[in-house]
Design an enzyme around this catalytic site. Structure first.
Site, PDB file in Angstrom:
ATOM      1  CB  SER A 162      -0.930   0.009   1.215  1.00 10.26           C
ATOM      2  OG  SER A 162      -0.192  -0.111   2.425  1.00 10.26           O
ATOM      3  CG  HIS A 204      -1.324   3.922   4.098  1.00  8.73           C
ATOM      4  ND1 HIS A 204      -1.787   3.462   5.311  1.00  8.73           N
ATOM      5  CD2 HIS A 204      -0.919   2.818   3.407  1.00  8.73           C
ATOM      6  CE1 HIS A 204      -1.686   2.144   5.354  1.00  8.73           C
ATOM      7  NE2 HIS A 204      -1.163   1.734   4.219  1.00  8.73           N
TER       8      HIS A 204
END
Length: 299
Positions: free
Chosen positions: A57, A279
């Site tokens: 990711s 993220h």
């Protein structure tokens, strides 16, 4: 920290030899005539770089618009897409959120094809961003976040230390040979490709920024140090297996969770811009692509 193995230098003959040929007047004249008559052939002979992006990711960009794969939470603005645009490359992006090294050769979630299926003998460039899920680093984010004021209890380091041994150090050690095997397999499947391995962006500056971010100074330092340990292993395995490691941790040192939203390259618990918590955001993806592009030379 950039490693550029000599055997990957495809820049062709030395300039001195080309200069000596150019000084021969007759041959130079003939060459000029031939080149003038074949511009279309030259243009058609130039092919786009065949680029395959592998990883988790940190490269796929979950929740960053526009999402183009609902299973892998892959964005068309992840850094592989931005990098491909910068290079004018032909991209095959198989990055997938949650990926581990075994998912490179096996079916992730039982439905996502092995990422290595995208590799071809004529692939020119491969990027790989992986490792954090293999050591289960997400466990620290689930177990170590604390509301303000911090309740009494063990620190993050204490939670993940058993009989005086840090669990993440053991996991990182055990992941190293898996990374080595993955790099060897990339070289086997795509023997002419330039192979680039990346680390991860910086999360916290020293001391973190508690309570704006729910990790105390000691816990933030521990998690960041664990990430740094992981990246040190990735760099070592990359260098010893004929690939290039690109450090994105250093350039992002002052663009982590503690910075104002306009300076952040990644998002925290409550994202200020579209991105999965903890993220990279679209800005971080763009900057990561720019950093990596400086290390890529596929001429």
């Amino acid at each position: 920290m950039l490693f550029r193995p000599r055997h990957l230098d495809h820049r062709g003959p030395a300039r001195g030899a080309a200069t000596r040929w150019a000084r021969l007047p007759v041959l130079a004249g003939v060459l000029a005539i031939v080149m003038a008559g074949l511009p279309a052939v030259q243009a058609n002979a130039v092919q786009a770089v065949r680029y395959v992006a592998l990883g988790d990711s940190s490269a796929a960009g979950p929740l960053i618009p526009n999402q183009i794969d609902a299973v892998c939470l892959r964005s068309d603005h992840d850094w592989p897409h931005v990098l491909a645009t910068r290079l004018g490359a032909e991209l095959t992006d198989v990055t997938c959120s949650g990926a581990t090294i075994p998912d490179l050769t096996g079916r992730q979630l039982g439905v996502v094809p092995p990422q290595f299926d995208a590799l071809r003998p004529d692939t020119d460039l491969v990027t790989l961003a992986i490792g954090a899920n293999d050591v289960k680093l997400y466990e620290t984010f689930l177990a170590c976040a604390k509301p303000a004021p911090a309740p009494p209890g063990p620190t993050c380091r204490q939670r993940f230390t058993t009989d005086g041994v840090d669990q993440f150090s053991v996991r990182i050690r055990d992941t190293a040979p898996k990374m080595a095997t993955a790099l060897a397999e990339i070289h086997r499947r795509s023997p002419h490709a330039r192979v680039i391995v990346t680390g991860y962006l910086t999360y916290w500056r020293p001391g973190g920024c508690y309570p704006a971010d729910p990790f105390t100074p000691e816990d933030a330092n521990y998690i960041q140090a664990t990430l740094d340990h992981l990246m040190l292993m990735l760099a070592y395995e990359t260098f010893t297996h004929r690939a290039t490691y690109v450090d994105i941790r250093g350039p992002s040192a002052w663009h982590g969770l503690c910075e104002p939203p306009e300076r952040r390259w990644l998002e925290g618990l409550v994202p200020a811009s579209p991105a999965y918590p903890y993220h990279p955001n679209a800005t971080g993806m763009a900057h990561a692509a720019a950093i990596i592009s400086h290390a890529v030379d596929v001429r």
